[in-house]
Design a protein around this motif. Structure first.
Motif, PDB file in Angstrom:
ATOM      1  N   GLN A  76       1.036  -1.159   0.196  1.00 35.12           N
ATOM      2  CA  GLN A  76       0.012   0.064  -0.070  1.00 35.12           C
ATOM      3  C   GLN A  76       0.744   1.109  -0.159  1.00 35.12           C
ATOM      4  O   GLN A  76       1.838   1.318   0.647  1.00 35.12           O
ATOM      5  CB  GLN A  76      -0.922   0.026   1.424  1.00 35.12           C
ATOM      6  N   GLU A  77       0.366   2.369  -0.762  1.00 31.32           N
ATOM      7  CA  GLU A  77       0.942   3.582  -0.738  1.00 31.32           C
ATOM      8  C   GLU A  77       0.687   4.302   0.634  1.00 31.32           C
ATOM      9  O   GLU A  77      -0.408   4.420   0.996  1.00 31.32           O
ATOM     10  CB  GLU A  77       0.753   4.461  -1.987  1.00 31.32           C
ATOM     11  N   VAL A  78       1.658   4.740   1.420  1.00 33.72           N
ATOM     12  CA  VAL A  78       1.798   5.696   2.898  1.00 33.72           C
ATOM     13  C   VAL A  78       2.508   6.633   2.476  1.00 33.72           C
ATOM     14  O   VAL A  78       3.498   6.802   2.212  1.00 33.72           O
ATOM     15  CB  VAL A  78       2.422   4.563   3.869  1.00 33.72           C
ATOM     16  N   ARG A  79       1.886   7.821   2.938  1.00 34.94           N
ATOM     17  CA  ARG A  79       2.338   9.132   2.953  1.00 34.94           C
ATOM     18  C   ARG A  79       2.544   9.729   4.103  1.00 34.94           C
ATOM     19  O   ARG A  79       1.530   9.602   4.944  1.00 34.94           O
ATOM     20  CB  ARG A  79       1.612  10.217   2.019  1.00 34.94           C
ATOM     21  N   ARG A  80       3.438  10.392   4.407  1.00 34.08           N
ATOM     22  CA  ARG A  80       3.473  10.960   5.873  1.00 34.08           C
ATOM     23  C   ARG A  80       4.531  12.264   5.763  1.00 34.08           C
ATOM     24  O   ARG A  80       5.450  12.489   4.766  1.00 34.08           O
ATOM     25  CB  ARG A  80       4.256  10.045   7.052  1.00 34.08           C
ATOM     26  N   SER A  81       4.082  13.398   6.732  1.00 35.41           N
ATOM     27  CA  SER A  81       4.939  14.505   6.491  1.00 35.41           C
ATOM     28  C   SER A  81       5.810  14.698   7.970  1.00 35.41           C
ATOM     29  O   SER A  81       5.167  14.362   9.073  1.00 35.41           O
ATOM     30  CB  SER A  81       4.052  15.804   6.393  1.00 35.41           C
ATOM     31  N   TYR A  82       6.902  15.188   7.529  1.00 30.29           N
ATOM     32  CA  TYR A  82       7.738  15.290   9.063  1.00 30.29           C
ATOM     33  C   TYR A  82       8.294  16.774   8.833  1.00 30.29           C
ATOM     34  O   TYR A  82       8.950  17.148   7.686  1.00 30.29           O
ATOM     35  CB  TYR A  82       8.800  14.304   9.005  1.00 30.29           C
ATOM     36  N   SER A  83       8.321  17.493   9.774  1.00 27.98           N
ATOM     37  CA  SER A  83       9.013  18.904   9.815  1.00 27.98           C
ATOM     38  C   SER A  83      10.464  18.609   9.766  1.00 27.98           C
ATOM     39  O   SER A  83      10.999  17.958  10.235  1.00 27.98           O
ATOM     40  CB  SER A  83       8.787  19.489  11.172  1.00 27.98           C
ATOM     41  N   LEU A  84      11.122  19.566   8.961  1.00 24.79           N
ATOM     42  CA  LEU A  84      12.657  19.556   8.988  1.00 24.79           C
ATOM     43  C   LEU A  84      13.028  20.209  10.418  1.00 24.79           C
ATOM     44  O   LEU A  84      12.653  21.189  10.726  1.00 24.79           O
ATOM     45  CB  LEU A  84      13.225  20.444   7.981  1.00 24.79           C
ATOM     46  N   CYS A  85      14.186  19.469  10.999  1.00 17.65           N
ATOM     47  CA  CYS A  85      14.523  20.011  12.272  1.00 17.65           C
ATOM     48  C   CYS A  85      15.905  20.477  12.303  1.00 17.65           C
ATOM     49  O   CYS A  85      16.397  21.233  13.119  1.00 17.65           O
ATOM     50  CB  CYS A  85      14.772  18.606  13.199  1.00 17.65           C
ATOM     51  N   SER A  86      16.434  20.589  10.967  1.00 17.17           N
ATOM     52  CA  SER A  86      17.657  21.442  10.648  1.00 17.17           C
ATOM     53  C   SER A  86      17.449  22.728  10.238  1.00 17.17           C
ATOM     54  O   SER A  86      16.362  23.084   9.774  1.00 17.17           O
ATOM     55  CB  SER A  86      18.506  20.534   9.654  1.00 17.17           C
ATOM     56  N   ALA A  87      18.375  23.791  10.477  1.00 14.38           N
ATOM     57  CA  ALA A  87      18.021  24.978   9.872  1.00 14.38           C
ATOM     58  C   ALA A  87      18.719  25.008   8.625  1.00 14.38           C
ATOM     59  O   ALA A  87      19.753  24.694   8.237  1.00 14.38           O
ATOM     60  CB  ALA A  87      19.113  25.946  10.998  1.00 14.38           C
ATOM     61  N   PRO A  88      17.811  25.963   7.890  1.00 13.74           N
ATOM     62  CA  PRO A  88      18.334  25.995   6.509  1.00 13.74           C
ATOM     63  C   PRO A  88      19.909  26.521   6.375  1.00 13.74           C
ATOM     64  O   PRO A  88      20.623  26.023   5.364  1.00 13.74           O
ATOM     65  CB  PRO A  88      17.442  27.010   5.888  1.00 13.74           C
ATOM     66  N   SER A  89      20.355  27.180   7.158  1.00 17.59           N
ATOM     67  CA  SER A  89      21.808  27.754   7.147  1.00 17.59           C
ATOM     68  C   SER A  89      22.576  26.574   7.367  1.00 17.59           C
ATOM     69  O   SER A  89      23.977  26.836   6.992  1.00 17.59           O
ATOM     70  CB  SER A  89      22.057  28.767   8.125  1.00 17.59           C
ATOM     71  N   SER A  90      22.357  25.563   7.845  1.00 18.70           N
ATOM     72  CA  SER A  90      23.240  24.397   8.155  1.00 18.70           C
ATOM     73  C   SER A  90      23.549  23.699   6.775  1.00 18.70           C
ATOM     74  O   SER A  90      24.595  22.841   6.731  1.00 18.70           O
ATOM     75  CB  SER A  90      22.594  23.613   9.049  1.00 18.70           C
ATOM     76  N   GLY A  91      22.741  23.877   5.645  1.00 18.55           N
ATOM     77  CA  GLY A  91      23.081  23.057   4.484  1.00 18.55           C
ATOM     78  C   GLY A  91      22.586  21.742   4.624  1.00 18.55           C
ATOM     79  O   GLY A  91      23.032  21.025   3.599  1.00 18.55           O
ATOM     80  N   GLN A  92      21.849  21.384   5.451  1.00 16.64           N
ATOM     81  CA  GLN A  92      21.179  19.969   5.740  1.00 16.64           C
ATOM     82  C   GLN A  92      19.740  19.749   5.591  1.00 16.64           C
ATOM     83  O   GLN A  92      19.275  20.958   6.042  1.00 16.64           O
ATOM     84  CB  GLN A  92      21.870  19.488   7.065  1.00 16.64           C
ATOM     85  N   TRP A  93      19.411  18.723   5.499  1.00 14.66           N
ATOM     86  CA  TRP A  93      17.902  18.171   5.397  1.00 14.66           C
ATOM     87  C   TRP A  93      17.763  17.225   6.182  1.00 14.66           C
ATOM     88  O   TRP A  93      18.112  16.033   6.083  1.00 14.66           O
ATOM     89  CB  TRP A  93      17.762  17.939   3.863  1.00 14.66           C
TER      90      TRP A  93
END
Ligand code: FES
Length: 383
Positions: A76-93
């Motif tokens: 089955q297709e499952v979709r979930r949303s999760y907030s980014l916990c990194s800061a944009p300035s870190s260059g990470q996702w």
């Protein structure tokens, strides 16, 4: 009232799909490699994504935004949303996934996902972000509970790093010390920004120095903090993220302290219990006096037009039944992934836990919650 059989009839009366050579599909999912899996607490794992350089522009994000994931689990297709916990300035996702009982996606992440695996990821979305006015000082007060800390990490780290005058209070509810997600990172932020970041833990299963920091965050505690720990009038934006009960209690307490509601931003991390049934939706449409409408949706510049009748719960589901591949995740009015702008006619939402008042005023609706209230309605997913 149309029966389930009536729904099949509705599917058969597609008017037209104006896409002679291209299919009407959502192109927003990208295959992204997992770069790192880090155990944050006993039941929380964070995922660092390896966004390739050529995709960094489409994955650019504001602090507080989230990513939507799609996976095939158990056929089955499952979709979930999760907030980014990194800061944009870190260059990470980086996102954090807390294990929930019988949670299909969180179970998959905790039990099967490996470094090097690929995940299908949608581009960042969400309006739970700082509203920066140049003339205002950056003075935030944040209330979080459990995994509601994830967008706060991004918002707080980004503000402290970008604005040397930023001042932030965080009230963070957890069960006990060892269930505090991102404890190390929070302590490091506190130590680096001693006079600008005040960190207050509120534990429900462990007593700290004061009764005001024991139990769950509620309206009474919020009023106490507003009296002794921060000045409600000087705060430029409040951020609330956690269960609905905490958000409602804190919001009403802040309003009673004289805080204008447009300074309060909130994000639920669970779908509330009160989701309308199909029958309730049909009754809502009848009461709105519009049981059949011609709906046109636009995605990636392509139009699809179909007839939606009272057997369809909402515009999103009606369009999915027609074969459209539209962006969505929670289907509960919480995440805003299904947001579209009404370009013609009108549509009414059953619930809205995601759009800000100014977005609603600008004509945006959550299509998973919206039904047409005009005979002809056009919506764009491109704006
Ligand atoms: S899919 Fe989440 S609000 Fe519609």
């Amino acid at each position: 009232m149309m029966s389930a059989k009536g729904k099949v009839c509705a599917v058969q009366i597609v008017l037209c799909i104006f896409v002679p050579e291209r299919t009407f599909v959502c192109c927003m999912f990208h295959s992204i490699k997992v770069a790192e899996l880090k155990k944050e607490t006993e039941d929380c794992v964070s995922i660092l994504l390896d966004i390739p350089a050529e995709k960094s522009a489409v994955f650019a994000y504001a602090p507080g935004q989230y990513l939507t994931f799609r996976a095939q689990i158990g056929g089955q297709e499952v979709r979930r949303s999760y907030s980014l916990c990194s800061a944009p300035s870190s260059g990470q996702w980086r996102v954090a996934v807390k294990r929930v009982p019988e949670g299909r996606f969180s179970g998959y992440v905790h039990e099967q996902l490996q470094v090097g695996d690929e995940l299908e990821v949608m581009e960042p979305m969400g309006s739970f972000v700082p509203r920066i006015h140049d003339s205002e000082p950056c003075r935030y007060v944040c209330f979080a509970a459990g995994s509601g800390i994830t967008p706060m990490m991004s918002i707080i780290a980004d503000a402290l790093q970008k604005d040397k005058d930023a001042e932030i209070d965080l009230f963070y509810g957890s069960k006990k010390t060892d269930s505090i997600i991102f404890k190390e990172e929070l302590e490091a932020l506190k130590n680096t920004h001693l006079h600008r970041f005040q960190l207050h833990y509120v534990l429900s299963r462990e007593r700290l120095q004061s009764e005001w920091f024991y139990g769950r965050i509620d309206g009474e505690k919020c009023a106490h903090y507003g009296k002794y720990l921060f000045d409600p009038r000087s705060v430029t934006q409040y951020f609330l993220c956690g269960p609905e009960s905490m958000i409602k209690a804190v919001e009403s307490s802040l309003v009673s302290l004289g805080v204008p509601s447009d300074k309060i931003s909130y994000e639920l991390f669970t779908v509330p219990g009160a989701v309308q049934s199909t029958q309730e939706r049909a009754e809502q449409r009848q009461s709105l006096g519009q049981t059949e409408s011609m709906v046109t949706i636009t995605l990636d510049g392509l139009d699809m037009t179909f007839i939606m009748d009272e057997s369809d719960d909402n515009i999103l589901d009606a369009a999915l039944h027609q074969g459209a591949d539209l962006p969505y995740a929670c289907k509960g009015g919480v995440c805003s992934t299904c947001k579209a702008k009404v370009k013609k006619g009108e549509a009414a939402m059953a619930v809205n836990y995601a759009l800000e008042p100014d977005e609603v005023d600008a004509g945006y609706v959550l299509t998973c919650q919206a039904v047409p209230t005009d005979s002809t309605v056009a919506l764009s997913f491109d704006e």
